[in-house]
Design a protein around this motif. Sequence first.
Motif, short mmCIF file in Angstrom:
data_model
loop_
_atom_site.label_atom_id
_atom_site.label_comp_id
_atom_site.label_asym_id
_atom_site.label_seq_id
_atom_site.Cartn_x
_atom_site.Cartn_y
_atom_site.Cartn_z
N ASP A 1 68.66 67.45 47.72
CA ASP A 1 69.75 66.86 46.94
C ASP A 1 70.90 66.37 47.81
O ASP A 1 71.99 66.09 47.32
CB ASP A 1 70.27 67.86 45.89
CG ASP A 1 70.82 69.14 46.50
OD1 ASP A 1 70.88 69.26 47.74
OD2 ASP A 1 71.22 70.04 45.72
N SER A 2 70.64 66.25 49.11
CA SER A 2 71.66 65.76 50.04
C SER A 2 71.15 64.54 50.79
O SER A 2 69.96 64.45 51.12
CB SER A 2 72.02 66.88 51.03
OG SER A 2 72.97 66.44 51.98
N TRP B 1 76.34 63.43 51.74
CA TRP B 1 76.84 63.25 50.39
C TRP B 1 75.71 63.57 49.42
O TRP B 1 74.53 63.61 49.82
CB TRP B 1 77.37 61.83 50.18
CG TRP B 1 76.36 60.71 50.30
CD1 TRP B 1 75.70 60.10 49.27
CD2 TRP B 1 75.91 60.07 51.49
NE1 TRP B 1 74.86 59.13 49.74
CE2 TRP B 1 74.98 59.08 51.11
CE3 TRP B 1 76.22 60.22 52.86
CZ2 TRP B 1 74.33 58.26 52.04
CZ3 TRP B 1 75.57 59.41 53.79
CH2 TRP B 1 74.64 58.44 53.37
N PRO B 2 76.02 63.83 48.15
CA PRO B 2 74.97 64.13 47.18
C PRO B 2 73.99 62.97 47.06
O PRO B 2 74.39 61.83 46.85
CB PRO B 2 75.74 64.35 45.88
CG PRO B 2 77.11 64.74 46.32
CD PRO B 2 77.37 63.96 47.57
#
Length: 230
Positions: A110-111, A121-122
Amino acid sequence: MEKIVILTGAGISAESGLGTFRDEGGLWAQHRIEDVATPEGFARDPALVQEFYNMRRLQAAQAQPNTAHVALARLQRDFPGEVVIVTQNVDGLHEKAGATGVLHMHGQLDSALCSACGQRWPAPMRMTVGEPCPSCKTSTARPDIVWFGEMPYFMDQIFDHLVSADIFAAIGTSGQVYPAAGFVQEAAAAGAHTIELNLDPSAVVSQFDDTRFGPATRTVPVWVEELLAR
């Protein structure tokens, strides 16, 4: 105050429906590791690599933690000492179960990571080739995953935890990938009691003081109950 350091591998998430490298017919079986899990593979065919991790990201987002993840989160919450979870997994299921401060040595699905400036960032559910970095605007976004040939994250922190552990447990790991396969030696040399919980014996099983074999959803909750009942 007693300190427990736990290393988890793909085996703990297998019962949540997430395949391991060695599963036949799974996502990994459809690709060569060199093509989707190396910097060279990404340089050669970034579209293939992004799509591979898009599929993995979707699988992980849909997966739910199992009783082994939940038991470790409970141990972390209720044990009177310190419980540190180090994982080779990138699926985020420990956090979904309620664990905190997990050290993701192989990154997280998820990064997103900028190859140019190192900004994280996501990650969107679907990453595309040429996605710009929100910081430096360079089109070098990649999954924030440690590929073969790259240095795992948090190694200094992990080794500090290993040499101060009273108990070291490896759960669902193959013992074939270093440096994680060497963690038991580090912990044992510092005086920790070592235990392996696994479906089958790992490649380094002989180095553990204690072993428990069977599905993680069965062995891990029992072990956690024993620790909390002491």
